[in-house]
Design an enzyme around this catalytic site. Structure first.
Site, PDB file in Angstrom:
ATOM      1  N   ASP A  36      -1.156  -3.444  -4.133  1.00 56.56           N
ATOM      2  CA  ASP A  36      -0.867  -4.498  -3.167  1.00 56.56           C
ATOM      3  C   ASP A  36      -2.145  -4.851  -2.406  1.00 56.56           C
ATOM      4  OD1 ASP A  36      -0.634  -1.838  -1.996  1.00 56.56           O
ATOM      5  OD2 ASP A  36       0.055  -2.820  -0.167  1.00 56.56           O
ATOM      6  N   GLU A  61       0.637   0.239   0.157  1.00 50.24           N
ATOM      7  CA  GLU A  61      -0.341   0.956   0.979  1.00 50.24           C
ATOM      8  C   GLU A  61      -0.800   0.139   2.179  1.00 50.24           C
ATOM      9  OE1 GLU A  61      -4.243   2.282   2.436  1.00 50.24           O
ATOM     10  OE2 GLU A  61      -3.753   0.367   1.486  1.00 50.24           O
TER      11      GLU A  61
END
Length: 378
Positions: free
Chosen positions: A86, A147
């Site tokens: 991400d 994250e």
């Protein structure tokens, strides 16, 4: 007999291979976009012969990919490569910071944090496999989707996989001068909500109590609590959309970074103490997600660092180390006292901005160091 030192890596080929990863935009909050990125990763790992597991997402996030490479000792503790796919960049950022190579730099959203590091690690693994070099330990890649927002949905997955490993390697962006991270500060996140009193902003302004006004004051006060040992930063501010209404609701997120457990505890206490009523507005502060302290200097981590430093020396580079701010999934594994090494990815600048890039001349050396680690750790 072929050694990892004999492997040939080509900068141009690595950059070409990285292009489809960067051009698949994958912002955290867009689960479908992250899953498209995970599709690419799963195929690339499967093409190298890995056993692929697609782990469904939860809490509204995308899914994860776990890739286990065949090994005679697959049931024994081995090497875990932990990375996230991400990014902080919304869909459309690619138009503003397109994938390109200019003046020794390679640009694109997420290229430094941390698609570039993930890619060179997989490239290193591919080179070992192609050369018939058997790693001494089994290798598992775990790629996760959240994250950048604190890893709320995959922390347990990372910790569970980490407990099966002897070593954890995390290719987050490199520190300057080929540096790596051997500890990380703690990060605590908070949700702040303010509740005031509504009224018509034109006809009955004085009848209302603005939640936005009070929250704005509080944000300034919160950020002014920042010290060298504990920082505070607010963002993601929201309220009602009608300017002709005195806002009865406002909210913001706050991130606090602390160097020690005592600093973390004190910062959390300060934030939670802000809850209550002032100037007719009720403020509520809730602690959401925390990355624990990964203390620098742990013997198991420093032993791993010395191995990496020796490999780097064979590549012709010094490798300094430091404890570092900014969260990573090694916060979790390091806090569990699993030998972990972070910031093994690529050096560049502008991460989380529209100038995010990596330095092309460091791609091959860092790939070679990663190949050496994968090949020699025992």
């Amino acid at each position: 007999m072929t050694s990892w030192k004999d492997l040939a890596f080509d900068t141009d080929a690595i950059i070409d291979g990285l292009k489809p990863w960067i051009e698949c935009e994958s912002p955290t909050w867009d689960a479908a976009a992250v899953n498209r990125m995970m599709d690419i990763v799963a195929v690339d790992c499967a093409n190298l012969g890995a056993y692929i597991e697609r782990i469904p997402g939860s809490m509204g996030f995308g899914g994860s990919v776990r890739a286990r490479f065949p090994h005679p000792d697959m049931d024994k503790p081995g090497i875990m490569v932990s990375g996230h796919f991400d990014t902080v960049h919304p869909i459309g950022t690619l138009a503003q910071n397109p994938f390109r190579r200019e003046d020794g730099k390679v640009y694109g959203p997420g290229i430094q944090d941390m698609k570039g590091g993930n890619f060179i690690t997989l490239t290193a693994m591919k080179a070992l496999l192609d050369a018939g070099i058997q790693t001494k330990l089994p290798v598992t890649f775990l790629f996760t989707p959240d994250e950048e927002v604190g890893t709320p949905s995959t922390r347990t997955l990372i910790e569970t996989e980490g407990k099966r490993a002897k070593y954890v390697l995390c290719p987050e962006p490199a520190l300057p001068d080929n540096g790596v991270c051997t500890g990380r500060y703690a990060i605590a996140r908070f949700r702040i909500t303010a509740t005031g009193k509504p009224s018509h902003a034109g006809a009955r302004l004085k009848d209302g109590v603005s939640a936005v006004r009070e929250l704005a004051k509080r944000i300034i006060e919160i950020e002014e609590m920042t010290s060298d040992s504990c920082t505070f930063s607010c963002n993601n501010i929201s309220s009602g959309q009608w300017v002709n209404c005195v806002p009865s609701f406002a909210a913001a997120d706050c991130l606090s970074m602390s160097k020690t457990q005592a600093d973390l505890d004190a910062g959390v206490e300060k934030m939670l103490a802000l809850s209550g009523e002032r100037n007719g507005v009720t403020l509520k502060v809730e602690r959401t997600f925390t990355r624990p302290i990964w203390e620098d200097g742990q013997p198991e981590t420093m032993a791993l660092y010395e191995k990496a430093k020796a490999i780097s020396a064979e590549v012709g580079l010094d490798m300094p180390h430091a404890s570092q701010g900014g969260g990573a999934d090694t916060n979790f594994t390091g806090a569990l006292r699993i030998a972990s090494l972070c910031d093994l990815g690529l050096w560049g600048n502008g991460l989380h901005t529209l100038t995010e890039h990596i330095e092309a001349d460091m791609i091959v050396p860092r790939t070679r160091i990663m190949a050496g680690l994968l090949a020699t750790l025992d």
